[in-house]
Design an enzyme around this catalytic site. Structure first.
Site, PDB file in Angstrom:
ATOM      1  N   SER A 169       0.907   2.948  -1.799  1.00  0.00           N
ATOM      2  CA  SER A 169      -0.196   2.485  -2.569  1.00  0.00           C
ATOM      3  C   SER A 169      -1.029   1.217  -2.183  1.00  0.00           C
ATOM      4  O   SER A 169      -0.900  -0.145  -1.518  1.00  0.00           O
ATOM      5  CB  SER A 169       0.486   2.451  -3.999  1.00  0.00           C
ATOM      6  OG  SER A 169      -0.495   1.694  -4.546  1.00  0.00           O
ATOM      7  N   TYR A 181       6.206  -1.734  -8.447  1.00  0.00           N
ATOM      8  CA  TYR A 181       5.350  -1.204  -8.109  1.00  0.00           C
ATOM      9  C   TYR A 181       5.120  -0.853  -6.135  1.00  0.00           C
ATOM     10  O   TYR A 181       5.052  -0.749  -5.285  1.00  0.00           O
ATOM     11  CB  TYR A 181       4.253  -0.640  -8.608  1.00  0.00           C
ATOM     12  CG  TYR A 181       3.460   1.466  -8.284  1.00  0.00           C
ATOM     13  CD1 TYR A 181       3.964   2.360  -8.259  1.00  0.00           C
ATOM     14  CD2 TYR A 181       1.966   1.112  -8.002  1.00  0.00           C
ATOM     15  CE1 TYR A 181       3.075   3.044  -7.976  1.00  0.00           C
ATOM     16  CE2 TYR A 181       1.232   2.447  -7.728  1.00  0.00           C
ATOM     17  CZ  TYR A 181       2.603   3.451  -7.417  1.00  0.00           C
ATOM     18  OH  TYR A 181       1.425   4.094  -7.135  1.00  0.00           O
ATOM     19  N   ALA A 213      -7.609   8.456  -6.374  1.00  0.00           N
ATOM     20  CA  ALA A 213      -8.223   9.601  -7.144  1.00  0.00           C
ATOM     21  C   ALA A 213      -8.599   9.197  -8.330  1.00  0.00           C
ATOM     22  O   ALA A 213      -7.098   8.589  -8.840  1.00  0.00           O
ATOM     23  CB  ALA A 213      -7.762  10.638  -6.781  1.00  0.00           C
TER      24      ALA A 213
END
Length: 324
Positions: A169, A181, A213
């Protein structure tokens, strides 16, 4: 339709819904036999750990449409003429990951493709994060990827073929509210690049990618901001265009990376966006430097030269809609 993955066996973790689901379906459409996966039957509307958002009717209706688990994804693949087997289990558990790989080998006779898509996340200030949230975020993404790789690589080495795709990410850049994260995703980038070198002689490639997305997390973010007084329109105005589109159009690139055609592509970090953009991230490099020619640095010299030279041309980036 091209069947570039004909005869290959794939494990796609976290494929009950969202991007993972689209990856599993795409690979099955292109000929792969697939193990679908998520932690347990059913799914929650909440995308972030330890949250219980009060969704409005519009948000709840949208989330109900994207709910799913390993069984529903496998059912969709099988109804379409493909072959898929659901596997429930947490990839961050070493033994569970081993069973998942063994399931593929037992049913399909081989394991060719690992897509490490599963992850857990919590959004908020690092000062509010507890140990459990940290462990969950890091283990599901980083340890989970290692677990699957560890158990699959011996089979891939014996076959002389393997494709490992690790979902990272852009949080690896250090985004506000995504400390654990981001740390897990930064670790996954390093893991992918190092592993690519380790297995290069065995016909195995390892690549990472940063997908963008519209998923369950989008609706959760919209609800979170709404509860803070930020409208959906305000969120959409600053959100990347790719976050407003679902992932079906971008996942064929991952199928391509998993195919025989991509045997020389390894060790890269790709940007993958639902609006059709595909990019390659650069490797980190030193972009500014100062040097002390004689002796050791003095505090006075540092106070002058760090802001005046080392950091002079750098700009600090920040989020436009910080989560509280």
């Amino acid at each position: 339709m091209s069947r570039i993955l004909e005869g290959k066996a794939a494990v796609v973790t976290g494929s009950g819904q969202g991007i993972g689901r689209d990856i599993a379906i795409c690979m099955a459409d292109l000929g792969a036999r697939v193990i679908t996966n998520n932690r347990k039957p059913g799914s929650s509307l909440d995308a972030f750990e330890k949250t219980s958002l009060q969704f409005n009717d519009e948000e709840r209706e949208a989330l109900q449409k994207v709910k799913g688990d390993a069984q529903t994804t496998a059912d969709e693949i099988n109804r379409s003429g493909g072959e898929a087997i659901p596997f429930y289990g947490d990839v961050s558990d070493f033994k569970t990951a081993e069973k998942m790989v063994q399931t593929a080998v037992d049913h399909f006779g081989r394991i060719d493709i690992i897509v490490n898509n599963a992850s857990s996340n919590w959004v908020g200030n690092i000062m509010k994060m507890d140990e459990e949230l940290w462990d969950t975020s890091v283990a599901s993404k980083l340890k989970g990827a290692f677990n699957l790789m560890h158990h699959a690589l011996p089979y891939m080495k014996e076959q002389g073929f393997g494709r490992i795709l690790n979902s990272s990410s852009d949080a690896f850049l250090g985004l506000e509210g995504y400390a654990a994260y981001g740390a897990a995703n930064a670790g996954l980038v390093a893991l992918s690049k190092a592993a690519a070198k380790d297995v290069a002689a065995h016909g195995i490639t390892v690549n990472a990618y940063t997908p963008l997305a519209k998923t369950r997390a989008w609706y959760n973010a919209v609800a979170t901001y709404r509860l803070q007084g930020v409208s959906k329109e305000q969120v959409e105005a600053v959100a990347p265009e790719a976050m407003k589109e679902t992932a079906e159009g971008m996942v064929p690139f991952l199928a391509y990376l998993a195919s025989d055609s991509a045997d020389s592509i390894s060790g890269y970090l790709f940007k993958l966006a639902a609006n059709g953009e595909i990019g390659v991230w650069s490797d980190s490099e030193i972009i500014s430097e100062i040097k002390q020619e004689e002796g050791v640095w003095t505090i006075g010299e540092l106070e002058k030269r760090v802001p005046g030279e080392l950091l002079k041309h750098l700009k600090e980036s920040g989020s436009k809609l910080p989560l509280k």
